[in-house]
Design a protein around this motif. Structure first.
Motif, PDB file in Angstrom:
ATOM      1  N   LYS A  86      10.307  -0.609   7.245  1.00  0.00           N
ATOM      2  CA  LYS A  86      10.791   0.800   6.462  1.00  0.00           C
ATOM      3  C   LYS A  86      12.045   0.514   5.878  1.00  0.00           C
ATOM      4  O   LYS A  86      13.035   0.212   6.642  1.00  0.00           O
ATOM      5  CB  LYS A  86      10.352   1.831   7.312  1.00  0.00           C
ATOM      6  N   ILE A  87      12.113   0.708   4.557  1.00  0.00           N
ATOM      7  CA  ILE A  87      13.669   0.386   4.047  1.00  0.00           C
ATOM      8  C   ILE A  87      14.194   1.895   3.473  1.00  0.00           C
ATOM      9  O   ILE A  87      13.592   2.507   2.672  1.00  0.00           O
ATOM     10  CB  ILE A  87      13.604  -0.549   2.730  1.00  0.00           C
ATOM     11  N   LYS A  88      15.430   2.119   3.713  1.00  0.00           N
ATOM     12  CA  LYS A  88      15.847   3.248   3.242  1.00  0.00           C
ATOM     13  C   LYS A  88      16.258   3.464   1.774  1.00  0.00           C
ATOM     14  O   LYS A  88      16.730   2.093   1.417  1.00  0.00           O
ATOM     15  CB  LYS A  88      17.396   3.773   4.033  1.00  0.00           C
ATOM     16  N   ILE A  89      16.308   4.051   1.078  1.00  0.00           N
ATOM     17  CA  ILE A  89      16.497   4.047  -0.536  1.00  0.00           C
ATOM     18  C   ILE A  89      17.580   5.250  -0.735  1.00  0.00           C
ATOM     19  O   ILE A  89      17.569   6.499  -0.534  1.00  0.00           O
ATOM     20  CB  ILE A  89      15.348   4.650  -1.318  1.00  0.00           C
ATOM     21  N   SER A  90      18.750   4.581  -1.357  1.00  0.00           N
ATOM     22  CA  SER A  90      19.693   5.834  -1.783  1.00  0.00           C
ATOM     23  C   SER A  90      19.739   5.633  -3.276  1.00  0.00           C
ATOM     24  O   SER A  90      19.349   4.824  -3.988  1.00  0.00           O
ATOM     25  CB  SER A  90      21.250   5.070  -1.355  1.00  0.00           C
ATOM     26  N   ASN A  91      20.056   7.199  -3.778  1.00  0.00           N
ATOM     27  CA  ASN A  91      20.119   7.235  -5.262  1.00  0.00           C
ATOM     28  C   ASN A  91      18.888   7.134  -5.808  1.00  0.00           C
ATOM     29  O   ASN A  91      18.519   6.964  -7.033  1.00  0.00           O
ATOM     30  CB  ASN A  91      20.870   6.258  -6.086  1.00  0.00           C
ATOM     31  N   GLY A  92      17.783   7.348  -5.053  1.00  0.00           N
ATOM     32  CA  GLY A  92      16.336   7.288  -5.719  1.00  0.00           C
ATOM     33  C   GLY A  92      15.546   8.618  -5.493  1.00  0.00           C
ATOM     34  O   GLY A  92      15.948   9.712  -4.912  1.00  0.00           O
ATOM     35  N   TYR A  93      14.627   8.695  -6.066  1.00  0.00           N
ATOM     36  CA  TYR A  93      13.605   9.772  -6.011  1.00  0.00           C
ATOM     37  C   TYR A  93      13.046   9.976  -4.661  1.00  0.00           C
ATOM     38  O   TYR A  93      12.401  11.047  -4.250  1.00  0.00           O
ATOM     39  CB  TYR A  93      12.504   9.839  -7.115  1.00  0.00           C
ATOM     40  N   LYS A  94      12.933   8.914  -3.789  1.00  0.00           N
ATOM     41  CA  LYS A  94      12.490   9.076  -2.376  1.00  0.00           C
ATOM     42  C   LYS A  94      13.510   8.565  -1.445  1.00  0.00           C
ATOM     43  O   LYS A  94      14.189   7.705  -1.977  1.00  0.00           O
ATOM     44  CB  LYS A  94      11.043   8.535  -2.234  1.00  0.00           C
ATOM     45  N   ASP A  95      13.546   8.964  -0.409  1.00  0.00           N
ATOM     46  CA  ASP A  95      14.559   8.566   0.537  1.00  0.00           C
ATOM     47  C   ASP A  95      14.285   7.176   1.185  1.00  0.00           C
ATOM     48  O   ASP A  95      15.075   6.530   1.824  1.00  0.00           O
ATOM     49  CB  ASP A  95      14.621   9.475   1.757  1.00  0.00           C
ATOM     50  N   TYR A  96      12.958   6.721   1.303  1.00  0.00           N
ATOM     51  CA  TYR A  96      12.503   5.358   2.043  1.00  0.00           C
ATOM     52  C   TYR A  96      11.143   5.006   1.277  1.00  0.00           C
ATOM     53  O   TYR A  96      10.530   5.716   0.480  1.00  0.00           O
ATOM     54  CB  TYR A  96      12.478   5.566   3.502  1.00  0.00           C
ATOM     55  N   PHE A  97      10.986   3.780   1.710  1.00  0.00           N
ATOM     56  CA  PHE A  97       9.669   3.270   1.197  1.00  0.00           C
ATOM     57  C   PHE A  97       9.187   2.187   2.303  1.00  0.00           C
ATOM     58  O   PHE A  97       9.978   1.536   2.939  1.00  0.00           O
ATOM     59  CB  PHE A  97       9.433   2.734  -0.192  1.00  0.00           C
ATOM     60  N   ASN A  98       7.952   2.122   2.393  1.00  0.00           N
ATOM     61  CA  ASN A  98       7.206   1.094   3.396  1.00  0.00           C
ATOM     62  C   ASN A  98       7.082  -0.162   2.813  1.00  0.00           C
ATOM     63  O   ASN A  98       6.112   0.115   1.776  1.00  0.00           O
ATOM     64  CB  ASN A  98       6.014   1.465   4.147  1.00  0.00           C
ATOM     65  N   LEU A  99       7.642  -1.177   3.129  1.00  0.00           N
ATOM     66  CA  LEU A  99       7.323  -2.481   2.345  1.00  0.00           C
ATOM     67  C   LEU A  99       6.093  -3.235   2.903  1.00  0.00           C
ATOM     68  O   LEU A  99       6.047  -3.340   4.141  1.00  0.00           O
ATOM     69  CB  LEU A  99       8.620  -3.170   2.532  1.00  0.00           C
ATOM     70  N   LEU A 100       5.278  -3.474   2.175  1.00  0.00           N
ATOM     71  CA  LEU A 100       3.953  -4.283   2.414  1.00  0.00           C
ATOM     72  C   LEU A 100       3.958  -5.596   1.941  1.00  0.00           C
ATOM     73  O   LEU A 100       4.526  -5.796   0.853  1.00  0.00           O
ATOM     74  CB  LEU A 100       2.713  -3.428   1.904  1.00  0.00           C
ATOM     75  N   SER A 101       3.168  -6.245   2.567  1.00  0.00           N
ATOM     76  CA  SER A 101       2.962  -7.776   2.120  1.00  0.00           C
ATOM     77  C   SER A 101       2.336  -7.972   0.872  1.00  0.00           C
ATOM     78  O   SER A 101       1.165  -7.109   0.813  1.00  0.00           O
ATOM     79  CB  SER A 101       2.442  -8.694   3.142  1.00  0.00           C
ATOM     80  N   GLU A 102       2.459  -8.526  -0.080  1.00  0.00           N
ATOM     81  CA  GLU A 102       1.874  -8.708  -1.389  1.00  0.00           C
ATOM     82  C   GLU A 102       0.735  -9.628  -1.320  1.00  0.00           C
ATOM     83  O   GLU A 102      -0.246  -9.411  -2.015  1.00  0.00           O
ATOM     84  CB  GLU A 102       2.873  -9.230  -2.454  1.00  0.00           C
ATOM     85  N   ASP A 103       0.681 -10.703  -0.484  1.00  0.00           N
ATOM     86  CA  ASP A 103      -0.247 -11.689  -0.238  1.00  0.00           C
ATOM     87  C   ASP A 103      -0.573 -11.957   1.392  1.00  0.00           C
ATOM     88  O   ASP A 103       0.421 -11.675   2.186  1.00  0.00           O
ATOM     89  CB  ASP A 103      -0.044 -13.144  -0.893  1.00  0.00           C
ATOM     90  N   ASP A 104      -1.468 -12.745   1.564  1.00  0.00           N
ATOM     91  CA  ASP A 104      -1.795 -13.373   2.830  1.00  0.00           C
ATOM     92  C   ASP A 104      -0.629 -14.523   3.070  1.00  0.00           C
ATOM     93  O   ASP A 104      -0.496 -15.188   1.940  1.00  0.00           O
ATOM     94  CB  ASP A 104      -3.303 -14.009   2.995  1.00  0.00           C
ATOM     95  N   LEU A 105      -0.321 -14.425   4.209  1.00  0.00           N
ATOM     96  CA  LEU A 105       0.569 -15.658   4.595  1.00  0.00           C
ATOM     97  C   LEU A 105      -0.083 -16.606   5.453  1.00  0.00           C
ATOM     98  O   LEU A 105      -0.294 -16.329   6.698  1.00  0.00           O
ATOM     99  CB  LEU A 105       1.734 -15.173   5.201  1.00  0.00           C
ATOM    100  N   ILE A 106      -0.702 -17.849   4.792  1.00  0.00           N
ATOM    101  CA  ILE A 106      -1.519 -18.787   5.592  1.00  0.00           C
ATOM    102  C   ILE A 106      -0.765 -19.985   5.756  1.00  0.00           C
ATOM    103  O   ILE A 106      -0.353 -20.607   4.570  1.00  0.00           O
ATOM    104  CB  ILE A 106      -2.984 -18.993   4.715  1.00  0.00           C
TER     105      ILE A 106
END
Length: 370
Positions: A279-299
């Motif tokens: 979970k990453i905090k966002i400053s100066n954005g239209y939202k205060d934070y966003f949940n960072l998800l994995s883009e791909d499988d890590l194998i």
């Protein structure tokens, strides 16, 4: 009594062989001057023998030539053959002066038939001259990390200053395998070029026929280099790259290395696509934070006994300032095994987070006061 001892010794030997087979302790022991086996996706070294020894590498040079042709050229462009590309020593696709041929067909001729004339035509088409193309080859090698390699030509005909290592050839091939067209050419058994004569190209690489899952890559031979082979094979979604230099038993040694890799290592899912990372905090954005998800499988290819020892480190910031763009690099994931770095994967944003409009800024300002 003597017969009994012989039988007992035989039983012991058979038991040792069975135990070694079950535990996967078979060493491929290639007869090569140098050799290496790596995982194509992560670059993990699974087996090596003098893998940093600098040696001439013959036509395996053409892997780099094909890589640059694909990256810098238009596959459907027409190449007009110059006199300098006609009658080049060694393997040939028999180009004629002023012949017009698709770059795509030249690449097939380069990789399947190992055409030295095709290599010259490609170099001159991409860079204008062999000398300028060689500069491009060496720059790319350094960018990849192939630091023990030096090219002086695009085909691999012998020169004392033209050399590489088993490991460098493996990572150059790994880079080339990221390109869809290279993978397609590498595994093609036959190709019919769009030309009037000498249009049938049969791949010289026996790996494609002889080994289950074999899908590349390039053979090479000169008297100085000996028999050189860069081979690839894929099973259970794990692609391995095997390289042998100066090896009279080149194909069988690569097959044994493949067997060693597939028997001892298994693709292990460490992080799933869409898995929550942070979970990453966002400053100066239209939202205060966003949940960072994995883009791909890590194998990662791991031995059974390594699965519990693998450690994952997330190198990510606690906060970010908008705007954040989709695809923007945010950090990386590192996988360690007993203190050794096995793999690094970039982490990118799957979302775009813009700055809020001025009205929203004013509302946030009021909220901060009251």
């Amino acid at each position: 009594m003597k017969i009994f001892k012989i039988k007992k010794l035989t039983v012991i030997l058979i038991m040792i062989i069975i135990i070694n087979l079950l535990l996967g302790f078979k060493d491929p022991s290639p007869s090569a001057e140098s050799a290496v086996l790596i995982d194509s996706k992560t670059g993990r070294i699974m087996y090596s023998l003098n893998h940093d020894l600098k040696r001439p590498m013959a036509s395996t040079t053409k892997i780099m030539t094909a890589l640059l042709a694909i990256e810098h050229g238009d596959l459907d462009s027409i190449v007009k053959v110059k006199d300098s590309a006609v009658g080049v020593e060694g393997s040939s696709i028999y180009l004629a002066k002023n012949e017009e041929i698709l770059l795509k067909d030249l690449i097939y001729g380069l990789m399947l038939r190992s055409g030295n004339d095709a290599a010259v035509a490609i170099a001159e088409h991409i860079s204008g001259s062999i000398d300028k193309f060689v500069i491009l080859m060496n720059e790319k090698a350094k960018d990849i990390g192939a630091l023990n390699t030096n090219f002086v030509n695009p085909h691999g005909l012998h020169d004392s200053n033209h050399y590489s290592t088993a490991y460098d050839l493996a990572i150059i091939t790994r880079e080339a395998m990221k390109l869809d067209f290279f993978r397609e050419v590498s595994k093609t058994k036959t190709w019919v070029a769009n030309r009037e004569i000498n249009q049938h190209f049969l791949n010289k690489n026996d790996v494609l026929w002889d080994y289950k899952g074999g899908d590349g890559v390039k053979i090479g031979y000169t008297k100085a280099a000996g028999r050189c082979l860069v081979a690839s094979a894929t099973r259970d979604e794990m692609q391995l790259i095997a390289v042998v230099i100066n090896d009279g038993n080149w194909f069988n040694d690569c097959y044994r290395m493949f067997d060693f890799g597939f028997e001892n290592y298994k693709p292990t899912l460490l992080i799933s696509k869409g898995q929550f990372l942070k979970k990453i905090k966002i400053s100066n954005g239209y939202k205060d934070y966003f949940n960072l998800l994995s883009e791909d499988d890590l194998i990662i290819p791991l031995k059974d006994e390594e699965k519990e020892k693998a450690k994952i480190i997330l190198n990510l910031p606690d906060s970010l300032s908008a705007p954040i763009y989709k695809g923007q690099k945010l950090g990386n994931i590192q996988v360690f095994l007993e203190g050794e770095l096995l793999h690094t994967a970039e982490i990118k944003s799957m979302l775009e987070i813009s700055k809020p409009k001025s009205k929203n800024n004013f509302i946030k300002f009021l909220k901060s006061i009251f």
